[in-house]
Design an enzyme around this catalytic site. Structure first.
Site, short mmCIF file in Angstrom:
data_model
loop_
_atom_site.label_atom_id
_atom_site.label_comp_id
_atom_site.label_asym_id
_atom_site.label_seq_id
_atom_site.Cartn_x
_atom_site.Cartn_y
_atom_site.Cartn_z
N HIS A 236 0.81 -1.22 0.00
CA HIS A 236 0.00 0.00 0.00
C HIS A 236 0.85 1.27 0.00
CE1 HIS A 236 -3.61 2.14 -0.40
NE2 HIS A 236 -3.15 3.00 0.46
N TYR A 240 1.68 5.35 -2.51
CA TYR A 240 1.99 6.76 -2.19
C TYR A 240 3.39 7.12 -2.67
CZ TYR A 240 -2.36 6.50 0.12
OH TYR A 240 -3.69 6.32 0.33
N HIS A 387 -10.00 1.15 -10.76
CA HIS A 387 -9.61 2.15 -9.76
C HIS A 387 -8.16 2.56 -9.93
CE1 HIS A 387 -8.64 4.02 -5.95
NE2 HIS A 387 -7.71 3.10 -5.77
N PHE A 388 -7.25 1.58 -9.99
CA PHE A 388 -5.85 2.02 -9.96
C PHE A 388 -5.36 2.54 -11.32
CE2 PHE A 388 -5.06 -2.74 -9.91
CZ PHE A 388 -4.46 -2.84 -11.14
N HIS A 389 -6.16 2.33 -12.37
CA HIS A 389 -5.80 3.03 -13.61
C HIS A 389 -6.18 4.51 -13.54
CE1 HIS A 389 -4.91 -0.94 -15.29
NE2 HIS A 389 -4.22 -0.29 -16.21
N ARG A 450 -11.02 -9.81 -12.42
CA ARG A 450 -9.74 -9.29 -12.89
C ARG A 450 -8.80 -10.47 -13.12
NH1 ARG A 450 -6.69 -6.78 -7.57
NH2 ARG A 450 -5.17 -6.25 -9.15
N ARG A 451 -7.61 -10.20 -13.64
CA ARG A 451 -6.55 -11.20 -13.80
C ARG A 451 -7.04 -12.45 -14.51
NH1 ARG A 451 -5.07 -10.59 -7.52
NH2 ARG A 451 -3.53 -8.95 -7.66
#
Lengths: 595, 51
Positions: A236, A240, A387-389, A450-451
């Protein structure tokens, strides 16, 4: 470059030519990774939507691993070290202590990357024994070739040494300026690196103590839950680590490009301190559905995660207020009318502003991920990559690309080849991501996993509440294609910029904050204090869960067998082949029995 | 480059970021609407899940 000093603002390259070489090399490494990662991204987007499948699906995980590792480890972190080197030297206004040392950590990072990439690409050649189809998350019991873990370890050591380089520069500066506040950019670099030192404890133990010896055959087995928890200890805060360079650019460069000044230096410092404190004790929120971790520990992780929204919301306020200041200085008026006065024709501005806008959308889907109960709705669905894209794939990546249009001339003394192409590129990225990420989020809500190379099943159809799954698949494929075109435009624009004629006076000044550092208490600059508190929080959040995992299933779990991610296409006897054969027979048997 | 086109200097005390406040208010309203929307789509729209 003395003539440059006479004709305009001296650039970073004029003032610190040796450091500019390191920044250039880091950025070029980053962009090579970006291009390769984008190629694998395109293959994946077209494959899983069944638009164009030219590779056998057994190679999907090789493609996916390469895409993930090249983009979220190499692209982001090479850019980070380049940017941080620039920011440290620029803000302290002095060269690094020993440039040979600087090249040494850069070299280590390159060697580490090459080792990991060779291991991953080995997956395409079943005749070799090398493969690392373990994805970016490299969960045991999936096992990669030792070259992968070794490369990762060397890469991380490189980043540690880079951090030490920035601390050395700061220490040298402090000897000459004992009573001054740490310059803002240097402060951001140092707090981010402190966070990184804490975060990498987890991955270093996972890789060096468990996974590497295990893949070398020195350990018979590992405890998957333990290595997985150690992975997320790092997994995580690493988000950041990707994001902080983008924040550094939003806080220190974007206000100037907007024509204004940073609203508040103290607020920026508070935000970076909060990230140092809160980034790490939250990793368990990635493990909400993992058995073996008590719900109470997950609850603590969730609470810490919700606190993490605070610095991001503070950032939204400060950065937008700084942009508004620029717009009003440029003549903008009205409650919303000032938005028109922003320099939308400048690709560096437009790219960063659009990246920030997407980050706001990512904030919403992130809150859904972080909520323990609603996380179950979207866990392991394609919502999560959606989300993370938005976050790393746009807030970070688009900011990096946009900032390059601003930074590149200053580290090369050559202007960007084409500003109109640059502007089209950042807009294209935004449009492509809006399509792809929207499709991913919506499909995730309908349960599409996913995956997965072929998310289509006999006798089962995903049902969309509105539109159709086919429509969403096309949207994903189209978005992915636009993103690939955007990447090609970016990389070729930068490559062609190396051929533009050398100019002088390309340096840019950064404006001073409206509210300077002097307005804030000195304790904000006490890095030892914040580091200490951050360590205490990490111990509080992790000591009990880790103790309970070890008590329950041991440091190593002898019942767990490795799954070497090797594909033996020639004989069909590889573990993957065997597992999928067995699964196929099982499904056939069940289908045969159930009417 | 756009950053040179400053027509008036605005200092710390004369600057009031009310446009930012308006944008953030809009963002919060969007968040609120999406949360309510999610409640209807995901909870009322699905049967109970019993594991």
């Amino acid at each position: 470059m003395s003539e440059a000093l006479e004709t305009g603002t001296p650039s970073f390259m004029d003032r610190f030519p040796q450091e500019a070489s390191v920044v250039r090399a880091s950025l070029i490494s980053s962009f090579i990774s970006l291009f390769l990662g984008a190629v694998f991204g395109l293959i994946q987007a077209l494959h899983r939507t069944d638009v164009f499948r030219f590779l056998d699906s057994q190679y999907y995980y090789t493609v996916l691993t390469a895409h993930g590792v090249l983009l979220v480890v190499s692209f982001t972190i090479f850019f980070l070290v380049g940017l941080f080197t620039w920011a440290t030297v620029r803000s302290l206004d002095r060269p690094l202590v020993d440039i040979r040392y600087t090249w040494a950590w850069y070299g280590l990072m390159v060697i580490g990357t090459l080792m990991a990439v060779v291991a991953i690409l080995g997956g395409f050649f079943p005749s070799t024994d090398i493969s690392a189809d373990v994805l970016f998350t490299f969960y045991a019991p999936m096992q990669a070739h030792p070259l992968f873990y070794g490369g990762l370890a060397i890469f991380i050591i490189g980043t540690w040494l880079a951090g030490a380089d920035y601390f050395r520069a700061w220490y040298a500066w402090k000897q000459d300026n004992p009573d001054e506040r740490i310059p803002l950019q240097a402060f951001m670099v140092l707090t981010t690196m402190l966070m990184w030192y804490i975060a990498t404890i987890g991955v270093a133990i996972a890789v060096v103590v468990f996974l590497l010896p295990w893949s070398l055959g020195l350990l018979d087995s590992v405890n998957p839950l333990l290595t997985r928890t150690l992975f997320w200890f790092w997994g995580h805060p690493v988000v950041y680590f990707w994001l902080m360079p983008a924040y550094l650019l939003w806080y220190t460069v974007l206000p100037s490009i907007s024509g204004g000044r940073l609203f508040s230096d103290p607020l920026a410092r508070v935000v970076f301190v909060l990230f140092l404190l809160l980034s790490t004790p939250v990793g368990i929120h990635h493990q909400y559905v993992d058995p073996g971790i008590a719900e109470g520990f997950k609850m603590i992780a969730m609470t810490n995660t919700m606190f993490l929204l605070l610095p991001s919301l503070l950032t939204a306020f400060t950065v937008v207020a700084s942009m508004e200041h620029g717009a009003r200085q440029r003549g903008g008026t009205g409650l919303f009318g000032w938005l028109r006065a922003l320099p939308w024709r400048n690709p560096a501005f437009t790219g960063m502003a659009l990246a920030g806008l997407m980050f706001a959308a990512g904030g919403f889907s992130g809150m859904v991920n972080a909520g323990m109960n609603i996380n179950y709705l979207i866990h392991n669905t394609i919502w999560v990559p959606g989300h993370f894209h938005l976050t790393v794939g746009t807030a970070v990546a688009l900011t990096f690309m946009a900032a390059t249009y601003w930074l590149w001339p200053q580290i090369t003394n050559k202007p960007i080849f084409s500003r109109p192409i640059a502007l089209a590129q950042v807009v294209l990225w935004f449009v492509g991501m809006a399509l792809m990420s929207n499709a991913m989020h919506v499909m995730g809500l309908f349960g599409v996993p996913r995956r997965t190379a072929e998310p289509q099943y006999q006798g089962f159809d995903f049902v969309a509440s509105f539109g159709s799954i086919t429509e969403l698949r096309m949207q994903l494929a189209l978005g992915g294609t636009l993103l690939f075109i955007s990447t090609v435009l970016f990389v070729s624009n930068i490559a062609l910029s190396t051929g533009t004629p050398r100019m002088s006076g390309l340096g840019k000044q950064l404006s001073e904050p409206l509210s300077p550092a002097a307005d804030s208490p000195k304790v904000l600059d006490n890095l030892t204090l914040w580091f200490g508190i951050a360590m205490v929080l990490v111990v509080l959040a992790y000591i009990l869960p880790l103790a309970s995992i070890i008590t329950d299933s041991g440091i190593v779990d002898p019942g767990v067998e490795a799954v070497p991610m090797l594909i033996d296409a020639a004989t069909g006897l590889g573990p993957i082949g065997a597992v999928s054969d067995a699964a196929g027979r099982l499904v056939a048997a069940v289908v045969g029995v159930v009417p | 480059m756009g950053e040179e086109q400053v027509v008036r200097e605005i200092g710390h005390d004369e600057y009031d970021p009310k446009g930012t406040l308006a944008l953030i208010a809009v963002y919060f309203v969007i968040l609120l609407v999406m949360w309510v929307f999610m409640y209807f789509v995901e909870f009322l729209g699905n049967e109970l899940t019993v594991v």
